[in-house]
Design a protein around this motif. Structure first.
Motif, PDB file in Angstrom:
ATOM      1  N   GLU A 173     -40.615  11.939  20.978  1.00  0.00           N
ATOM      2  CA  GLU A 173     -40.258  13.192  20.335  1.00  0.00           C
ATOM      3  C   GLU A 173     -41.480  14.042  19.995  1.00  0.00           C
ATOM      4  O   GLU A 173     -41.412  15.268  20.027  1.00  0.00           O
ATOM      5  N   ALA A 200     -35.852   6.573  29.210  1.00  0.00           N
ATOM      6  CA  ALA A 200     -35.349   6.325  27.859  1.00  0.00           C
ATOM      7  C   ALA A 200     -36.088   7.252  26.902  1.00  0.00           C
ATOM      8  O   ALA A 200     -37.064   7.919  27.274  1.00  0.00           O
ATOM      9  N   ASP A 202     -36.178  10.375  23.864  1.00  0.00           N
ATOM     10  CA  ASP A 202     -35.582  11.573  23.284  1.00  0.00           C
ATOM     11  C   ASP A 202     -34.624  12.237  24.276  1.00  0.00           C
ATOM     12  O   ASP A 202     -35.055  12.742  25.307  1.00  0.00           O
ATOM     13  N   PRO A 203     -33.313  12.286  23.962  1.00  0.00           N
ATOM     14  CA  PRO A 203     -32.360  12.868  24.918  1.00  0.00           C
ATOM     15  C   PRO A 203     -32.539  14.362  25.122  1.00  0.00           C
ATOM     16  O   PRO A 203     -32.143  14.891  26.159  1.00  0.00           O
ATOM     17  N   SER A 224     -30.856   7.124  27.304  1.00  0.00           N
ATOM     18  CA  SER A 224     -30.492   8.058  26.239  1.00  0.00           C
ATOM     19  C   SER A 224     -29.101   8.613  26.504  1.00  0.00           C
ATOM     20  O   SER A 224     -28.690   8.741  27.664  1.00  0.00           O
ATOM     21  N   ASN A 248     -25.929   6.004  29.722  1.00  0.00           N
ATOM     22  CA  ASN A 248     -25.420   6.019  28.359  1.00  0.00           C
ATOM     23  C   ASN A 248     -24.526   7.254  28.247  1.00  0.00           C
ATOM     24  O   ASN A 248     -24.996   8.367  28.051  1.00  0.00           O
TER      25      ASN A 248
END
Length: 538
Positions: A173, A200, A202-203, A224, A248
């Motif tokens: 992030e 993987a 921060d989406p 994510s 996900n």
């Protein structure tokens, strides 16, 4: 010179021998494995290191195999004597001879796990860049795990090589978007050639990665939460070689009613994580992959905003969309109710019979696995006997509960369905000659049969038998003696975990009993090659 000595001076023969000792690739986090695998890996590494010290003829071929896969980037950097302790940085200048020796090892590395990069100070990367200003640190690297986008991300591009075909990355992030874009510009040549990509972190940063243009991918994993769109789904289903997909899922309900052209022709392995079942239902309804071999699902909030009846209907629909080519089916349930740490399914389900019913029509299953992290679902002798002859090629059958649930069973549940007896377990194992793993919640201790009356001969193939809970009552010793005779090669290398948690439950005491019986039967060198030392038991 004898024929043996001549053979051992032949490099090709030595390489073939040391290849047999290869630890292999680093285990993926979602790969099925037994605890013994990690111990075997460490033993193989130790054996290769010792072989390299025997003589000069052994040194190079043994080190080539040993350093082909590096489990920890700190292990690699520690070859340089100038590297100090944690936090890892150079405490003096690197000498030319030291760097030349280091380069010999760098040329051996094909796979690297960089997940411990944060233990290495940024200055260390600066020094390494000065020593190889024009090229990558690892010229022949093909697998790179946990390449991380953070404030030092640009320094980590020294790990990227033209040879890389598999990469997993983590989006943090805190780095600015400008930093991320700068690192991505350095990575663009890599994106055009990789065949395996895992993301993987921060989406909100996922949109910066050009995932949907990587049509050459064979494997894609996005850890994510991701809200797929029609364009992204159309791009995915058209990837001609995509055989593994892990997502996900989130907000799939926005695509209800969408119609897509057939696709996912090469897809064989499908792995989902989702809050509930609805997102999975929508994905499968609009995509319907035609040739799946393996399906895995983590349902993180099984009963959120739905009823048990609706959830059972959703599970039935999921089964109806999975093709006849399916071999492996596994699912993990978490209820995650804030007011209750554990939940009992209660009347109406899901029962083991309901969960297994859709699988009864499939006769070539290799893996069937259910894990209930915080929800109790009974598994009876009738349940086990009812599926005894359905899947002759079965290799893994698991019907497990989470550790927190097992701990609370002693105090929460007072009424139990009749658990499987040793007779039924032995019959089930006998009916599945390829079975390597069996896990059930509990067993009925009374009455125990004589060994000669059991329908199963000793089975050396069974490696894992997990029975975590036993009701208070009869002694476990007689059961342990029978199980040890029936299944002499159980993998008990995870016993250290039992010791760390106190071993106070009867299921843990059963594991300790089996461990002691196996130790006595095999002698002081239990689990050959000093595994007891690896486990830290003595």
């Amino acid at each position: 010179m004898s024929a043996t000595l001549k053979a051992l001076t032949c490099r090709e023969i030595l390489m073939a021998i040391f290849e047999k000792l290869s630890p292999g690739r680093i285990q993926q986090y979602n790969s099925p494995s037994y605890p013994e695998a990690g111990v075997q890996r460490r033993l193989a590494q130790r054996t290769l290191a010792r072989a390299a010290r025997v003589c000069r003829a052994f040194e190079d071929p043994a080190l080539n195999v040993l350093w082909r896969v590096v489990d920890d980037i700190v292990d690699l950097l520690s070859i340089l004597p100038a590297l100090g302790g944690y936090p890892y940085t150079f405490t003096r200048d690197i000498m030319e001879t030291e760097w030349m020796r280091f380069q010999e090892y760098l040329l051996r590395v094909r796979e690297l796990d960089a997940s411990d990069y944060h233990t290495v100070e940024a200055f260390t990367w600066t020094v390494l860049r000065r020593w190889c200003p024009q090229g990558p640190l690892l010229p022949l690297l093909r697998w790179l795990r946990d390449f991380t986008f953070d404030d030092a991300g640009l320094s980590h591009t020294i790990l990227l090589t033209p040879m890389i075909s598999h990469i997993s990355m983590v989006l943090r992030e805190h780095p600015s978007e400008a930093t991320v874009k700068t690192v991505l510009r350095e990575m663009m040549p890599v994106f055009s050639q990789i065949c395996s990509l895992t993301i993987a972190g921060d989406p909100t940063r996922l949109g910066l990665i050009p995932v949907w243009t990587c049509t050459q991918l064979h494997s894609l994993g996005i850890g994510s939460p991701i809200a797929l769109t029609v364009p992204s789904l159309n791009a995915l289903r058209a990837f001609p070689n995509l055989s593994y997909l892990s997502l996900n899922l989130a907000k799939m309900t926005d695509l209800i009613g969408t119609t897509l052209a057939p696709g996912f022709e090469a897809l064989r392995y499908l792995d989902f994580s989702a809050i509930g079942l609805e997102d999975v239902v929508v994905f499968l309804e609009i995509t319907r992959p035609p040739h799946l071999h393996s399906f895995h699902l983590e349902c993180n909030k099984f009963l959120v905003e739905t009823t048990m009846d609706v959830a059972i209907q959703q599970l039935d629909f999921i089964h109806s969309t999975l093709p006849s080519s399916l071999l492996d089916f596994s699912i993990e349930f978490r209820v995650a109710l804030e007011d209750r740490p554990i939940t009992t399914a209660g009347p109406g389900g899901p029962t083991a019979a309901q969960l297994l019913e859709p699988l009864r029509s499939r006769n070539d299953m290799h893996t069937i696995s259910f894990l209930f992290e915080d929800m109790y679902v009974g598994f009876t002798e009738d349940d086990l006997n009812g599926v005894q002859t359905l899947w002759p090629s079965l290799r893994t059958f698991q019907f497990e509960s989470g550790e927190t649930l097992i701990y609370n069973l002693n105090f929460t549940f007072t009424h139990f369905s009749p658990f499987p007896t040793l007779d039924s377990v032995a019959s089930f194992v006998s009916a599945h000659p390829q079975l390597e793993g069996l896990a059930i919640p509990s067993m009925n201790l009374a009455p125990l049969p004589d060994l000669d009356s059991l329908p199963s001969p000793p089975n050396s193939r069974l490696r894992r038998l997990h029975v975590p809970f036993f009701l208070p009552g009869p002694s476990l010793v007689e059961l342990g003696l029978l199980v040890d005779r029936l299944y002499p090669n159980l993998d008990l290398t995870n016993i250290r975990r039992t010791l760390d948690t106190g071993g106070y439950q009867r299921g843990q005491q059963f594991d300790l009993l089996l461990f002691g019986l196996q130790a006595g039967r095999r002698g002081a060198y239990l689990l050959e090659g000093g595994r007891l030392d690896d486990l830290g038991l003595f």
